[in-house]
Every structure is written in structure tokens, then in C-alpha cells.
Design a protein around this motif. Structure first.
Motif, PDB file in Angstrom:
ATOM      1  N   PHE A 111      56.192  33.683 -19.278  1.00 58.38           N
ATOM      2  CA  PHE A 111      55.406  33.003 -19.700  1.00 58.38           C
ATOM      3  C   PHE A 111      54.811  32.366 -21.563  1.00 58.38           C
ATOM      4  O   PHE A 111      54.796  31.517 -22.052  1.00 58.38           O
ATOM      5  N   ASP A 112      55.253  33.007 -22.273  1.00 62.20           N
ATOM      6  CA  ASP A 112      54.661  33.535 -23.438  1.00 62.20           C
ATOM      7  C   ASP A 112      55.508  32.656 -23.911  1.00 62.20           C
ATOM      8  O   ASP A 112      55.622  32.003 -24.943  1.00 62.20           O
ATOM      9  N   ALA A 113      57.343  32.737 -23.465  1.00 70.94           N
ATOM     10  CA  ALA A 113      58.171  32.662 -24.249  1.00 70.94           C
ATOM     11  C   ALA A 113      57.720  30.310 -23.713  1.00 70.94           C
ATOM     12  O   ALA A 113      58.355  29.859 -24.777  1.00 70.94           O
ATOM     13  N   ALA A 114      57.349  30.254 -23.439  1.00 70.47           N
ATOM     14  CA  ALA A 114      57.022  28.567 -23.055  1.00 70.47           C
ATOM     15  C   ALA A 114      56.100  27.706 -23.540  1.00 70.47           C
ATOM     16  O   ALA A 114      55.059  28.484 -24.081  1.00 70.47           O
ATOM     17  N   VAL A 115      56.576  26.680 -23.970  1.00 63.97           N
ATOM     18  CA  VAL A 115      55.682  25.835 -24.837  1.00 63.97           C
ATOM     19  C   VAL A 115      55.187  24.791 -24.096  1.00 63.97           C
ATOM     20  O   VAL A 115      55.487  23.714 -23.399  1.00 63.97           O
ATOM     21  N   THR A 116      53.343  25.134 -24.015  1.00 62.76           N
ATOM     22  CA  THR A 116      52.444  23.655 -22.435  1.00 62.76           C
ATOM     23  C   THR A 116      52.670  23.226 -23.153  1.00 62.76           C
ATOM     24  O   THR A 116      52.583  22.459 -24.494  1.00 62.76           O
TER      25      THR A 116
END
Length: 448
Positions: free
Chosen positions: A432-437
Motif C-alpha cells: 500500500f505504501d508503494a502504491a500511487v492512489t
């Protein structure tokens, strides 16, 4: 379905495939479709084998490091899938197919302690050996249904999907009639697979529904839960639509999985209520244990980043660790009367792994019974407004901290299991921390 009935069906060529399945960390069925005569000739007596990475991957089946039981360092070997023939059943929605669930063992036949089904078995064995009690459980799974197929939903990147109902159909007979062909098929075919459907009803979110099944002994309920969740998705796909059990699929109401929990003696006598029909002394210890341990055990009750977005004030998902009689603002709601008295645990969402979630409740009950914990007074008003109450963790990161810092978790499950599922939470957080939302893109693409 008995083994003899399976033999007869195979001989009559009405069953040609036996699906041997395990439940992975995410609560999904994984396994093999076996040629039915081969299952009888070889697998029934000896089991089958599968790569042990099935208990060391994320939800997208990516191999990740940091697990003691499986990885590149260990060579990604096999474990054994041992059929539990008490779970054998026909699958009406798959022609010519029977299903049997497996317990996992290492190749020397020692149990795989990190397996969700084994974790629940261990807790139930301890409950019986320590207190002479058996857990009975019912799970209430909600889902949101869309008119698009799973393939169309994926092509749309899961955006702008069309819910099967365009307004709130909570308890609406008219609204649910629009979806009755799907709901009826799920109910009837689950009955054909050995489950006992009770009811189907609409819920608050657009296209949201719940199908409830009769309670049973805890392991049976967890098995049935897994079969239902997988089967409902398969039936929806066959009908050209899709359903999701995400805890929070959009900004409206989330998908819950309220867990009804009670205890009985080995003779089947209910013990949660006293002679006057009120909560028994034993029952007070059970509720006190759940209140004391729920925060520490949230990883098993709410295992994903998305799980924690359900917990919003006024949402019917709890934020305060309080209990009350028929009070839906509390995390623990006492329901039923006399022999049916039970606790409804309202923290789990529909994304819960049933084996792990139920194991957490059994462990908490054991804690309350062993320590003879005293129960705080019931909460009689709006628990969302209680600023003094212990809180359900607000994020998976907070839940992981509570798990790691807990003095209870290693004693409940052992350090190997505790470390294994802490790593699973880390993997989810890292992804989740690596994802661009979408939120970041909308906020910053032009204006930053």
C-alpha cells in the motif's frame, strides 16, 4: 457426502472431478482439480502435494521474503494436502464436481502450524482440554453485487461499476426481487453443497446483500464460510455479474461479517446464560476476554489495509470496544435469549479469513475464562460518542503494532504463528505504501 456415495457417483459417471482445496492466509480456496478415479486410487489414502509458497504470498500471489516456513532460501518445497473426508460435498454449480477440504502437513506428516485451518483446530482443542467446552459460530457475510462481469470490472479498473440496485434496499422485498434470480441460485446451490441457508436480505449500500446460514460448530462454520464465499463468486461469474466481499468497496457502507459466538459443554448444553436466562458468570468471562483481547487480535479480525476504512462513526461498524444488549453501536452486541444467548462480534468485515477470525474469538474467550476476567457494565447508549472507550485500531499499521506489542498473542498462538502473520501484515502495508492512489493523482497531477 460419504466416501461410499462418492464411489457410487464416480462409478455412475455423475462425478468425474474431485476438487482438493486448502484455505490460504487470505481465506481463499487454493488447490487442484483431480481426476475422480485417481483421487480414489491414490489421493484418498496418501493425500497430494502443493508448493508451500501458498502460505507465503500476498493477495496477488507475489512471492515475498521474510517468512520462516517458505522462501527462496528454503527452496520453495512442498507440503502435503491431507483430505478431511468429513468435508466432502457435491458442488451443484460445477458439473460433475465434488469438493473436499484439506489439512496441511509437512512431508513428515507434522501439522503446518501456520495453516489457518490448523490454527483454528489448535484453539478449539485447547478450549476443550482446558475448559471442556465447544464453540458454536455463525458468520453473516455481506457483499456488493454489480451488473458487470469480473472481466468487465477489471477492464474498467473497477471504476464506474453498476450496482444491481440503484437505491438502499435494506429489508426491501421489492428491491431484492430485482436480484432474486442470483440470490435464489446461491441459496439453493449452497443447500445442495451441504450448507443450511436461513435467509437473504438487502442491505444499505447500493447493490448490497446478505445471505445468512445456520450456525454450527466452529470448524464446520469456517469450512462452510469458505465454500460459500468461493461458490458465490463462481455463481455470480456464471450469471455474468460480479460480487465483492471487500470490507469497504466504496465510500458508502462497508461489507461486514458479524460473527455470532457461543459455547456449549461436550454434551451440547448451552452455557452462556444462567438459570434466570441472563448472562451466566461463564458468559461474563467470555465477553470480558473478548473486550480485553480484541485490540491485540485485530490482525486476525481485520487483515487488510482496506479493512480499517469500515470503522467509521455512525456506520454500523464499531469504533469503541464496548458491549451492550442489542446495541449495534458496540463492538460486542449481546443477542438472543436463554439457551440462544450469544455474543455478536461486529469487528470483522467480509474480507476476514474465517478460520483466523474465529480462532481469535476462541483465544479471547479462553483468556477470559482462564483469568476469570470481570465484565464491565453494559453500554446502554451511543458507543460512538464514548471518548473514554478503548478503540478498534484505526489502521492496519496500528493493528500490527498492537499485535507485536501484545503479551497475549505469543501465548495464544505461539511465536511462529505470531511472526508469520505479522509478516503478512507488513507485506500488505509495504504494498500500500508503494502504491500511487487515485486520490494522489487527482490532488497533485496539475496543481502541485
Amino acid at each position: 457426502m460419504s466416501i461410499e456415495a462418492l464411489r457410487v457417483a464416480i462409478a455412475a459417471e455423475t462425478v468425474d472431478t474431485v476438487l482438493l482445496a486448502l484455505t490460504d492466509m487470505q481465506g481463499r480456496l487454493q488447490g487442484k482439480r483431480l481426476y475422480a478415479p485417481f483421487f480414489l486410487d491414490e489421493v484418498l489414502a496418501h493425500g497430494s502435494e502443493a508448493c508451500n509458497y501458498l502460505l507465503a504470498v500476498d493477495v496477488e500471489m507475489n512471492t515475498v521474503s521474510g517468512y520462516a516456513v517458505s522462501g527462496w532460501e528454503q527452496g520453495y518445497g512442498d507440503f502435503a494436502m491431507i483430505p478431511d473426508m468429513s468435508t466432502l460435498r457435491r458442488l451443484p454449480w460445477q458439473p460433475g464436481t465434488a469438493l473436499v477440504l484439506a489439512d496441511l502437513a509437512w512431508l513428515d506428516r507434522t501439522p503446518v502450524a501456520e495453516s489457518p485451518r490448523q490454527i483454528l483446530r489448535r484453539q478449539l482443542d485447547l478450549l476443550e482440554s482446558e475448559h471442556g467446552l465447544t464453540a458454536y459460530v455463525g458468520t453473516e457475510l455481506e457483499f456488493v453485487a454489480h451488473k458487470e462481469s469480473y472481466e468487465d470490472a477489471q477492464r474498467r479498473d473497477y471504476r464506474t461499476l453498476t450496482p444491481v440496485n440503484g437505491y438502499n434496499v435494506d429489508y426491501s422485498v421489492l428491491g431484492t426481487a430485482r436480484v432474486e434470480p442470483l440470490l435464489r441460485r446461491i441459496r439453493q446451490e449452497m443447500a445442495g453443497a451441504g450448507l443450511y441457508p436461513e435467509s437473504a436480505k438487502g442491505e444499505c449500500n447500493l447493490g448490497q446483500h446478505e445471505i445468512a446460514f445456520r450456525y454450527d460448530q466452529a470448524l464446520t462454520t469456517a469450512d462452510n464460510h469458505s465454500v460459500y464465499k468461493n461458490g458465490a463468486k463462481e455463481i455470480a461469474a456464471q450469471e455474468g455479474c460480479s460480487i465483492t466481499f471487500m470490507a469497504k468497496p466504496n465510500a458508502r457502507e462497508g461489507n461486514s461479517c458479524h460473527v455470532h459466538f457461543s459455547l456449549r459443554t461436550s454434551r451440547g448444553e448451552p452455557v452462556m446464560s444462567g438459570s434466570d436466562g441472563a448472562l451466566s458468570q461463564l458468559g461474563t468471562h467470555v465477553l470480558a476476554g473478548m473486550l480485553a483481547a480484541t485490540r491485540d487480535l485485530s490482525l486476525f479480525l481485520a487483515p487488510n489495509v482496506n479493512s480499517y476504512k469500515r470503522f467509521q462513526p455512525g456506520s454500523f461498524a464499531p469504533t469503541a470496544l464496548r458491549w451492550g444488549r442489542d446495541n449495534r453501536t458496540c463492538a460486542l452486541r449481546l443477542v438472543g435469549h436463554g439457551p440462544s444467548l450469544r455474543v455478536e462480534h461486529r469487528v470483522p468485515g467480509a474480507d476476514v479469513n474465517p478460520y483466523l477470525g474465529i480462532a481469535a474469538l476462541v483465544a479471547a474467550a479462553r483468556h477470559g475464562l482462564s483469568a476469570k476476567l470481570e465484565l464491565e457494565p453494559e453500554y446502554t447508549t451511543n458507543a460512538y460518542a464514548d471518548s473514554s472507550a478503548p478503540r478498534v485500531p484505526a489502521t492496519l499499521r496500528e493493528a500490527l503494532s498492537a499485535w507485536r506489542e501484545s503479551a497475549l498473542v505469543p501465548g495464544f498462538f505461539g511465536s511462529a504463528v505470531a511472526d508469520h502473520y505479522a509478516r503478512a501484515a507488513e507485506v500488505e502495508i509495504e504494498a500500500f505504501d508503494a502504491a500511487v492512489t487515485d486520490w494522489e493523482l487527482r490532488r497533485g497531477y496539475e496543481r502541485l
